[in-house]
Scaffold this motif. Structure first.
Motif, PDB file in Angstrom:
ATOM      1  N   SER A 240       0.657  -1.196   0.011  1.00 23.51           N
ATOM      2  CA  SER A 240      -0.026  -0.193  -0.078  1.00 23.51           C
ATOM      3  C   SER A 240       0.839   1.245  -0.007  1.00 23.51           C
ATOM      4  O   SER A 240       0.557   2.210  -0.808  1.00 23.51           O
ATOM      5  CB  SER A 240      -1.058  -0.137   1.192  1.00 23.51           C
ATOM      6  N   ARG A 241       2.006   1.261   0.888  1.00 21.03           N
ATOM      7  CA  ARG A 241       2.881   2.238   0.887  1.00 21.03           C
ATOM      8  C   ARG A 241       3.495   2.576  -0.522  1.00 21.03           C
ATOM      9  O   ARG A 241       3.426   3.904  -0.900  1.00 21.03           O
ATOM     10  CB  ARG A 241       3.598   2.095   2.007  1.00 21.03           C
ATOM     11  N   ALA A 244       0.740   3.860  -3.062  1.00 24.46           N
ATOM     12  CA  ALA A 244       0.412   5.209  -2.726  1.00 24.46           C
ATOM     13  C   ALA A 244       1.485   6.068  -3.584  1.00 24.46           C
ATOM     14  O   ALA A 244       1.023   7.231  -4.202  1.00 24.46           O
ATOM     15  CB  ALA A 244       0.265   5.346  -1.358  1.00 24.46           C
ATOM     16  N   TYR A 247       1.770   6.002  -7.499  1.00 26.23           N
ATOM     17  CA  TYR A 247       0.215   6.577  -8.216  1.00 26.23           C
ATOM     18  C   TYR A 247       0.608   7.947  -8.676  1.00 26.23           C
ATOM     19  O   TYR A 247       0.021   8.526  -9.565  1.00 26.23           O
ATOM     20  CB  TYR A 247      -0.753   6.584  -7.186  1.00 26.23           C
TER      21      TYR A 247
END
Length: 295
Positions: A240-241, A244, A247
């Motif tokens: 997730s890190r 993010a 992106y």
């Protein structure tokens, strides 16, 4: 941009080609009359080459292969038996030093195993991103038959690649196996019909990597597989890190835009400049010997 004139380096046992326009470079083990056997000079040359290639932003993929009919026939024993000239605590396995240079290389590495790969000849390929060989190539991990143990970090890499059961069988017998043997399942992503096909196929794959993939994404993918977290939950937090931050990156935008426009991507992201802020999330170990100062 960091770039190197590889013809100006003092290599004596390898040839490093200049990057192609797409960014593919070949490292050729070049001691064909000795079946590309491994010695101190090969250690020095390979370490230097992979350290330079890792930082050369022109390079997007590396092919490692051998000149002549062998990939690498193992340690060169023509000058005597294997031994260390340093105290026990200062000794560092030379094969392991080469393997760590390849492991730490920021570029994908394809081992095109075009012929016999024995001992360090096969263990040096274990950290490579992709390994190709042919059905009759002679592959051996003969350490127990020489009165030593698996070297070049192979006791760490091999079971992770093919599983503990097959790794123990191969390492405990030290037998010579053909490239297509079932015990080697999982070690090679492709086993081709003959040696002439191996380098050709390696170049095809390298071209795909160089022209269609993000250097940043490839570096992070390799790191995520080799530097894993201990639990699914911790891995989810890591994924997730990283996602993010990616992106917001230029490569993600180009990847989506080129897909929507049905055209080849033109990734510009740099491993030097565009990695997420949590890299490295792993502990980087300094393997150099350091004498402790006396108080």
């Amino acid at each position: 941009m960091t770039s190197t004139d590889y013809t100006a380096q003092s290599f004596t046992t390898i040839i490093v080609s200049a990057p192609t326009p797409s960014g593919v470079t070949t490292v050729l083990l070049n001691r064909p009359t000795q079946l590309n056997s491994f010695n101190h000079a090969v250690t020095r040359d390979l370490q230097l080459a992979f350290n330079l290639l890792s930082e050369d932003e022109r390079v997007r993929c590396i092919i490692l292969t051998g000149a002549g009919r062998a990939f690498c026939a193992g340690a060169d024993l023509s000058t005597g038996t294997l031994e260390s000239d340093k105290p026990v605590l200062e000794h560092r396995d030379e094969g392991g030093q080469v393997v760590l240079s390849i492991h730490r290389c920021k570029k994908p590495v394809i081992a095109a195993i075009n012929g016999p790969a024995v001992g360090i000849g096969i263990t040096m390929t274990l950290p490579c991103t992709i390994r190709l060989t042919h059905k009759q190539a002679k592959i051996a991990f003969p350490f127990v038959q020489r009165g030593i143990v698996p070297e070049a970090v192979s006791s760490w890499f091999l079971p992770r690649l093919i599983g503990h059961s097959r790794a123990l069988h191969i390492l405990t017998t030290g037998e010579v196996l053909p490239g297509g043997h079932r015990l080697l399942d999982g070690l090679f992503s492709e086993v081709l019909e003959g040696p002439e096909e191996v380098v050709r196929r390696a170049n095809e794959i390298a071209e795909v990597i160089a022209t269609k993939t993000s250097a940043v994404s490839n570096y992070l993918t390799k790191a995520m597989l080799w530097h894993q977290k201990e639990t699914p939950e911790e891995t989810h937090l890591l994924d997730s890190r990283i996602m993010a931050e990616l992106y917001q990156g230029a490569d993600k935008k180009e990847g989506i835009q080129s897909f929507m426009e049905k055209r080849p991507p033109k990734f510009t992201g740099s491993v030097e400049k565009d990695l997420p802020s949590n890299v490295p999330w792993w502990n980087e170990v300094d393997t150099r010997f350091r004498k402790q100062s006396k108080l």
